[in-house]
Enzyme design. Structure first.
Site, short mmCIF file in Angstrom:
data_model
loop_
_atom_site.label_atom_id
_atom_site.label_comp_id
_atom_site.label_asym_id
_atom_site.label_seq_id
_atom_site.Cartn_x
_atom_site.Cartn_y
_atom_site.Cartn_z
N SER A 8 0.85 -1.19 0.00
CA SER A 8 0.00 0.00 0.00
C SER A 8 0.88 1.24 0.00
O SER A 8 1.65 1.47 0.94
CB SER A 8 -0.90 0.03 1.23
OG SER A 8 -1.40 1.34 1.39
N HIS A 33 -1.30 -1.34 -4.12
CA HIS A 33 -2.58 -1.01 -3.47
C HIS A 33 -2.65 0.51 -3.26
O HIS A 33 -1.74 1.12 -2.70
CB HIS A 33 -2.64 -1.75 -2.13
CG HIS A 33 -3.94 -1.66 -1.41
ND1 HIS A 33 -5.04 -2.43 -1.75
CD2 HIS A 33 -4.33 -0.88 -0.37
CE1 HIS A 33 -6.04 -2.15 -0.93
NE2 HIS A 33 -5.64 -1.20 -0.09
N ASP A 35 -4.88 3.54 -1.70
CA ASP A 35 -5.93 3.84 -0.72
C ASP A 35 -6.48 5.24 -0.91
O ASP A 35 -5.82 6.23 -0.59
CB ASP A 35 -5.34 3.73 0.70
CG ASP A 35 -5.13 2.28 1.10
OD1 ASP A 35 -6.09 1.49 1.00
OD2 ASP A 35 -4.00 1.94 1.52
N MET A 37 -9.17 8.00 0.25
CA MET A 37 -10.02 8.34 1.42
C MET A 37 -10.60 9.73 1.24
O MET A 37 -9.88 10.65 0.83
CB MET A 37 -9.17 8.32 2.69
CG MET A 37 -8.44 7.02 2.92
SD MET A 37 -7.50 7.11 4.46
CE MET A 37 -6.64 5.54 4.38
N HIS A 66 -8.52 0.93 -3.76
CA HIS A 66 -9.42 0.70 -2.62
C HIS A 66 -10.10 2.02 -2.30
O HIS A 66 -9.48 2.93 -1.75
CB HIS A 66 -8.56 0.19 -1.45
CG HIS A 66 -9.32 -0.03 -0.18
ND1 HIS A 66 -8.68 -0.25 1.03
CD2 HIS A 66 -10.65 -0.09 0.10
CE1 HIS A 66 -9.58 -0.43 1.99
NE2 HIS A 66 -10.79 -0.32 1.45
N MET A 68 -12.22 4.20 -0.21
CA MET A 68 -12.85 4.43 1.09
C MET A 68 -13.57 5.77 0.98
O MET A 68 -13.20 6.77 1.61
CB MET A 68 -11.79 4.43 2.20
CG MET A 68 -11.29 3.03 2.50
SD MET A 68 -9.73 3.02 3.37
CE MET A 68 -8.61 3.14 2.00
N MET A 137 -11.29 -6.11 5.72
CA MET A 137 -10.51 -5.15 6.52
C MET A 137 -10.12 -5.81 7.84
O MET A 137 -10.98 -6.26 8.59
CB MET A 137 -11.33 -3.89 6.81
CG MET A 137 -11.56 -2.93 5.65
SD MET A 137 -10.10 -2.29 4.81
CE MET A 137 -9.12 -1.60 6.13
N ASP A 175 -6.47 -6.56 4.39
CA ASP A 175 -5.92 -5.21 4.42
C ASP A 175 -5.90 -4.65 5.83
O ASP A 175 -6.95 -4.43 6.44
CB ASP A 175 -6.79 -4.32 3.50
CG ASP A 175 -6.19 -2.94 3.29
OD1 ASP A 175 -5.06 -2.69 3.77
OD2 ASP A 175 -6.86 -2.12 2.65
C1 DX5 Z 1 -6.29 1.43 5.84
C2 DX5 Z 1 -5.88 1.12 4.42
C3 DX5 Z 1 -4.75 0.16 4.34
C4 DX5 Z 1 -3.47 0.65 4.94
C5 DX5 Z 1 -2.69 -0.55 5.39
O1 DX5 Z 1 -7.43 2.20 5.83
O2 DX5 Z 1 -6.95 0.57 3.70
O3 DX5 Z 1 -4.54 -0.26 3.00
O4 DX5 Z 1 -2.68 1.40 4.05
O5 DX5 Z 1 -1.59 -0.12 6.10
P1 DX5 Z 1 -0.86 -1.05 7.16
O6 DX5 Z 1 -0.34 -2.22 6.39
O7 DX5 Z 1 0.23 -0.15 7.67
O8 DX5 Z 1 -1.86 -1.43 8.19
ZN ZN Z 2 -6.49 -0.39 1.67
#
Ligand code: DX5
Ligand code: ZN
Length: 218
Positions: A8, A33, A35, A37, A66, A68, A137, A175
């Site tokens: 990620s 990956h 992320d 948000m 991903h 969010m 998750m 994840d």
């Molecule tokens: C959290 C994200 C993850 C995050 C994982 O909301 O969806 O993808 O980046 O990070 P680690 O591996 O540090 O938990």
């Molecule tokens: Zn993620």
């Protein structure tokens, strides 16, 4: 089978995004990956289209996006156009999950649905055959570097059963808080794809860390 490793970039150095992506290109990671948000579905804001476009420019790997974000159907075409190969929406963020899955698939992109730790796997019962990916998750979404939730193992097993009962080829992605300690048991439980942010990027040798996850014995 060996797992797919999906580092990620939330934990990467954004001031040096090109060299971070080039490093991942050289590694055994098959996916990257991403992320996204929105500060509404989760209590944090990460990045959007310009960063995905920049990653896409340099990456030779599958871009695993991903989302969010609330009501993700609004932006699926734009994420595809910015370079997404896999788009995952949250079950909790979709009023019309089936429609959103079709939207993704109609664009020729692989479709995933993510479940928060509190969301039972049963919400996917009627769509599992449509899905390329289920993202479980293993922390509450919003931040990297959080502690892995132990109940995840049980949930992965349940997901595997649901997929097998449907005769589907859906992959299971985990994840949050993934590391060398929990990887083996996750793979034993049925996981196919491991996301790792801080475990990879905080390590002294990320390429080696990715290989060690890829080669976990289970
Ligand atoms: C959290 C994200 C993850 C995050 C994982 O909301 O969806 O993808 O980046 O990070 P680690 O591996 O540090 O938990
Ligand atoms: Zn993620």
């Amino acid at each position: 089978m060996k797992p797919i490793i999906a580092p990620s970039i939330l934990a990467a150095d954004f001031a040096n995004i090109q060299s971070e992506i080039e490093m991942l290109n050289q590694s055994q990671a098959e996916w990257i990956h991403i992320d996204v948000m929105d500060g509404l579905f989760v209590p944090n804001i990460s990045f959007g289209f310009p960063i995905l476009e920049a990653v896409h420019k340099h990456a030779t790997k599958t871009l695993d996006v991903h989302l969010m974000i609330a009501d993700p159907g609004r932006y699926i075409t734009q994420f595809k156009n910015a370079g997404a190969d896999v788009i995952t929406v949250h079950a909790e963020a979709c009023t019309h999950m089936h429609r959103n899955i079709q939207q993704i698939k109609d664009l020729g992109v692989k479709a995933g649905v993510a479940l928060n730790p509190h969301t039972p796997i049963q919400v996917l019962e009627n769509v599992i055959e449509e899905l390329d990916l289920v993202l479980i998750m293993s922390v509450n979404p919003g931040f990297g570097g959080q502690k892995f939730i132990q109940n995840t193992y049980r949930k992965v097993k349940e997901t595997k059963q649901l997929i097998e009962a449907a005769g589907s080829k859906t992959l299971i992605e985990i994840d949050g808080g993934v590391n060398q300690e929990n990887a083996a048991m996750l793979l034993q439980s049925g996981a196919d794809v491991l996301v790792a942010g801080s475990f990879v990027f905080s390590s002294p040798d990320p390429i080696k860390t990715i290989s060690s996850l890829k080669e976990v014995v289970y």
